[in-house]
Design a protein around this motif. Sequence first.
Motif, PDB file in Angstrom:
ATOM      1  N   LEU A  12       0.825  -1.205   0.000  1.00 32.92           N
ATOM      2  CA  LEU A  12       0.000   0.000   0.000  1.00 32.92           C
ATOM      3  C   LEU A  12       0.858   1.254   0.000  1.00 32.92           C
ATOM      4  N   ALA A  13       1.928   1.250   0.774  1.00 33.84           N
ATOM      5  CA  ALA A  13       2.829   2.410   0.798  1.00 33.84           C
ATOM      6  C   ALA A  13       3.444   2.648  -0.578  1.00 33.84           C
ATOM      7  N   HIS A  14       3.891   1.584  -1.208  1.00 25.73           N
ATOM      8  CA  HIS A  14       4.487   1.710  -2.543  1.00 25.73           C
ATOM      9  C   HIS A  14       3.454   2.141  -3.568  1.00 25.73           C
ATOM     10  N   ALA A  15       2.242   1.595  -3.479  1.00 26.64           N
ATOM     11  CA  ALA A  15       1.198   1.937  -4.452  1.00 26.64           C
ATOM     12  C   ALA A  15       0.799   3.396  -4.328  1.00 26.64           C
ATOM     13  N   GLU A  16       0.684   3.895  -3.089  1.00 27.03           N
ATOM     14  CA  GLU A  16       0.313   5.300  -2.906  1.00 27.03           C
ATOM     15  C   GLU A  16       1.373   6.217  -3.482  1.00 27.03           C
ATOM     16  N   SER A  17       2.648   5.881  -3.255  1.00 29.93           N
ATOM     17  CA  SER A  17       3.739   6.688  -3.791  1.00 29.93           C
ATOM     18  C   SER A  17       3.754   6.649  -5.317  1.00 29.93           C
ATOM     19  N   LEU A  18       3.551   5.455  -5.883  1.00 28.71           N
ATOM     20  CA  LEU A  18       3.543   5.306  -7.341  1.00 28.71           C
ATOM     21  C   LEU A  18       2.405   6.114  -7.959  1.00 28.71           C
ATOM     22  N   ALA A  19       1.208   6.032  -7.382  1.00 27.86           N
ATOM     23  CA  ALA A  19       0.066   6.767  -7.919  1.00 27.86           C
ATOM     24  C   ALA A  19       0.273   8.266  -7.805  1.00 27.86           C
ATOM     25  N   ARG A  20       0.997   8.721  -6.786  1.00 28.96           N
ATOM     26  CA  ARG A  20       1.268  10.142  -6.633  1.00 28.96           C
ATOM     27  C   ARG A  20       2.287  10.620  -7.682  1.00 28.96           C
ATOM     28  N   ASP A  21       3.331   9.804  -7.911  1.00 31.82           N
ATOM     29  CA  ASP A  21       4.356  10.198  -8.876  1.00 31.82           C
ATOM     30  C   ASP A  21       3.869  10.105 -10.318  1.00 31.82           C
ATOM     31  N   TYR A  22       2.987   9.144 -10.574  1.00 29.35           N
ATOM     32  CA  TYR A  22       2.444   8.943 -11.924  1.00 29.35           C
ATOM     33  C   TYR A  22       0.923   8.980 -11.838  1.00 29.35           C
ATOM     34  N   PRO A  23       0.322  10.135 -11.620  1.00 20.19           N
ATOM     35  CA  PRO A  23      -1.125  10.206 -11.368  1.00 20.19           C
ATOM     36  C   PRO A  23      -1.985   9.738 -12.534  1.00 20.19           C
ATOM     37  N   ASN A  24      -1.432   9.698 -13.754  1.00 19.33           N
ATOM     38  CA  ASN A  24      -2.215   9.254 -14.907  1.00 19.33           C
ATOM     39  C   ASN A  24      -1.950   7.797 -15.272  1.00 19.33           C
TER      40      ASN A  24
END
Length: 426
Positions: free
Chosen positions: A77-89
């Motif tokens: 979950l921590a990694h997914a949240e960071s990934l979605a923030r860095d690549y929002p699209n």
Amino acid sequence: MMVDLSRWGCRTAAVVLLLAAAAQAMPAFAQNPQGRMRGAGAAKPGKAAENLRDGQAETRLLEVYRLTGEGRGREALAHAESLARDYPNFQLAQLALGDLLNARVRPVRKLGDVPEADAARAPEAGGMLDELRTESLQRVQAHKNRPGADRIPTQFLELSSRSRHAIAIDASRSRLYLFENTAKGLQLVADYYASVGKLGIEKLVEGDQRTPLGVYFITSRLDPATLKDFYGAGALPINYPNPLDQSRGKTGSGIWLHGTPPDQFARAPLATDGCVVLANPDLERILRQVEPRSTPVVIARQLQWVAAHSVQAERNAFEAVLNAWRTAKSQGDMARLTSFYASDFQGHRQKPLAEWTRVLQAETRALKGREIQLKDKSYLRWTDATDTMVVTFGEVAEGARTGPVKRQYWKRKGQQWQIFFEGVIG
């Protein structure tokens, strides 16, 4: 949780809507996501978009999958949240995050496991979720089946040192492979997820929304400042239809390798009008490294990978044929020379064999008995219903320092190779 959809493309907006519905089940996380992850390997703040490198998004997504598969949900979950923030699209990143949020309140049975009530709020998401699952599977399978360092596609028999890079596309895996041509041979340096035509591959006619199959070359590099946002970071046109395509009556034009618009990170596996489309960070690396005119692009239904040394016998066998052609031309033996040309030959500017024979006669007279050497040779083989060899070389007469760069297309008839196209390209 209120979500402003105006900044998203319509397809990504559907994923965000479903993510918002999932987040409502975890209100504390929705209000303070970083706070929920303290003590669980909290991710660092997102990087500036301009620092995002090629391949990173996919690598990080696969890490989310790995952690999830190992039952390490809090880290995932921590990694997914960071990934979605860095690549929002990046739609798959948003989907993975939504699944991990949902997993805190109920079992998640598959990627994009959306409750029926939430799915009803975005009925168009059903087909899109199927596409995203296919994209996810393609990325995972490509990672699992990445070819070994000593393997090359069978099409690359030999590349001149003038071709510093080469590209091969496997449509069955939605994958583009980038090679560097080194002193030790072709080295695979990167591979990327790629989208092809809405109706698949094997382009036949203009507007059929299919991606062509064959051996092509990048013809130019288009300045992104002159392009619509739709093409993203830039575009690299290829020479479709090539002489083999033309001999088969194929039509169409404008087949490019290009990027995605600002509101979209990647496209579905089958999503283009015939072009090959990559995420912008991935395309940017290719734009920096490949050279127009000398970079080959092989587009195959499914690439066959072999040890580099295993193509030596085929290369040597064809080189003997090419050397026989060179000898006949050097000696001015027109009967022998013309025997290498197919009856349906079409030369540069659509010259039939009778007209091309006069061109050959003029060239042999100009040699005045001098031998010609073939420099910087490249052999690219394409096999479907016909066995074809695409040959590029510099033709240099004895005593000369330079000569024209020529490209020939040979086809096998029984045990004999014959030229069906020849032209000067530089």
